[in-house]
Scaffold this motif. Structure first.
Motif, short mmCIF file in Angstrom:
data_model
loop_
_atom_site.label_atom_id
_atom_site.label_comp_id
_atom_site.label_asym_id
_atom_site.label_seq_id
_atom_site.Cartn_x
_atom_site.Cartn_y
_atom_site.Cartn_z
N CYS A 1 41.47 -33.66 -22.89
CA CYS A 1 42.51 -33.91 -21.98
C CYS A 1 43.44 -32.33 -22.37
O CYS A 1 44.46 -32.26 -21.87
CB CYS A 1 43.25 -34.89 -22.33
N ASN A 2 43.10 -31.57 -23.47
CA ASN A 2 43.70 -30.61 -23.62
C ASN A 2 45.17 -30.75 -24.41
O ASN A 2 45.79 -29.79 -24.30
CB ASN A 2 43.75 -29.55 -22.31
N GLY B 1 43.04 -28.56 -29.99
CA GLY B 1 43.30 -28.78 -28.71
C GLY B 1 42.43 -29.85 -28.42
O GLY B 1 41.04 -29.78 -28.87
N PRO C 1 39.37 -31.55 -26.59
CA PRO C 1 38.76 -31.15 -25.73
C PRO C 1 38.41 -32.12 -24.20
O PRO C 1 37.78 -31.60 -23.38
CB PRO C 1 37.17 -31.69 -26.12
#
Ligand code: ZN
Length: 58
Positions: free
Chosen positions: A16-17, A12, A14
């Protein structure tokens, strides 16, 4: 779905996911050589926001 020699890792971002899929090349003996401090890294850029991710695996 066919298996190749390369493994995909989903991480993922960090920032903008977003899910970033990184392709990790196979190692000759990843699990048996931890003492030598040969950590391998790979840079991947998030396709969504351009954030640079550094992946380390061993
Ligand atoms: Zn991102």
């Amino acid at each position: 779905m066919s298996r190749s020699d390369r493994a995909n890792m989903d991480v993922g971002c960090p920032e903008c996911n977003a899910i970033v899929t990184a392709t990790v090349p196979p190692g000759p003996g990843i699990a048996s050589d931890r003492d030598s401090n040969r950590l391998q890294g790979r840079d991947t850029v998030c396709h969504n926001c351009g954030h640079e991710l550094e992946l380390y695996y061993y």
